[in-house]
Design an enzyme around this catalytic site. Structure first.
Site, PDB file in Angstrom:
ATOM      1  N   ASP A  30      50.884  38.394  17.588  1.00  0.00           N
ATOM      2  CA  ASP A  30      49.884  38.509  18.805  1.00  0.00           C
ATOM      3  C   ASP A  30      48.548  39.265  18.242  1.00  0.00           C
ATOM      4  O   ASP A  30      48.840  40.440  17.395  1.00  0.00           O
ATOM      5  CB  ASP A  30      50.188  38.988  20.089  1.00  0.00           C
ATOM      6  N   ILE A  31      47.183  38.573  18.078  1.00  0.00           N
ATOM      7  CA  ILE A  31      46.297  39.331  17.729  1.00  0.00           C
ATOM      8  C   ILE A  31      45.786  40.517  18.681  1.00  0.00           C
ATOM      9  O   ILE A  31      45.133  41.473  17.995  1.00  0.00           O
ATOM     10  CB  ILE A  31      44.813  38.457  17.475  1.00  0.00           C
ATOM     11  N   ASN A  87      54.369  33.516  30.960  1.00  0.00           N
ATOM     12  CA  ASN A  87      53.564  33.465  32.297  1.00  0.00           C
ATOM     13  C   ASN A  87      53.203  32.304  32.544  1.00  0.00           C
ATOM     14  O   ASN A  87      53.041  31.291  31.639  1.00  0.00           O
ATOM     15  CB  ASN A  87      52.256  34.080  31.807  1.00  0.00           C
ATOM     16  N   VAL A  96      46.163  31.111  28.003  1.00  0.00           N
ATOM     17  CA  VAL A  96      46.307  29.925  27.422  1.00  0.00           C
ATOM     18  C   VAL A  96      46.952  28.876  27.953  1.00  0.00           C
ATOM     19  O   VAL A  96      48.364  29.278  28.114  1.00  0.00           O
ATOM     20  CB  VAL A  96      46.573  30.402  25.880  1.00  0.00           C
ATOM     21  N   HIS A 100      53.729  29.051  26.088  1.00  0.00           N
ATOM     22  CA  HIS A 100      54.125  30.192  24.997  1.00  0.00           C
ATOM     23  C   HIS A 100      54.949  31.358  25.674  1.00  0.00           C
ATOM     24  O   HIS A 100      55.132  31.585  26.912  1.00  0.00           O
ATOM     25  CB  HIS A 100      52.880  30.938  24.357  1.00  0.00           C
ATOM     26  N   HIS A 102      56.137  35.151  24.876  1.00  0.00           N
ATOM     27  CA  HIS A 102      56.070  36.447  24.295  1.00  0.00           C
ATOM     28  C   HIS A 102      57.216  37.284  24.138  1.00  0.00           C
ATOM     29  O   HIS A 102      58.025  37.285  24.896  1.00  0.00           O
ATOM     30  CB  HIS A 102      54.964  37.342  25.205  1.00  0.00           C
TER      31      HIS A 102
END
Length: 114
Positions: A30-31, A87, A96, A100, A102
């Site tokens: 993750d950025i 999420n 987004v 996805h 995490h």
């Protein structure tokens, strides 16, 4: 899907620090990490939310779990512990709209709902 950042990353059009890839999913750091280990796992094909998963996506579900195990070992959190989070939709914190997961770890995590 057009203008989906995770689709662009999965296609290699946007650079990332890739940590895992197979035929169905890709994972990258993750950025904006929220823990020392914060990896995002995405299906390569666009699926908007977890609510869009169905029996046709069983292979993606299996790929997520293979990726989780491989990444936890790679990042050395498999024994100490980690958290996985998906999420869903706006009130669930999804920003987004490409499914996805995490994977967070590398420190003792606390529960904070806000």
């Amino acid at each position: 899907m057009e203008n989906c950042i995770f689709c662009e990353i999965a296609r290699g059009k946007i650079p990332c620090n890739k940590v895992y890839e197979d035929e169905l999913v890709m994972a990258f750091d993750d950025i904006h990490p929220m823990a020392p280990v914060h990896v995002i796992i995405v299906p390569k094909n666009h699926i908007a939310t977890v609510m869009d998963m169905d029996l046709d996506h069983a292979d993606v579900s299996r790929a997520f779990f293979r990726a989780i195990q491989a990444i936890a070992k790679q990042k050395n959190v498999d024994q100490t512990g980690f958290r996985t989070v998906i999420n869903c939709n706006e009130e669930g914190g999804q920003v987004v709209f490409h499914l996805h997961l995490h994977l967070l770890g590398g420190k003792k995590l606390v529960d904070e709902l806000g």
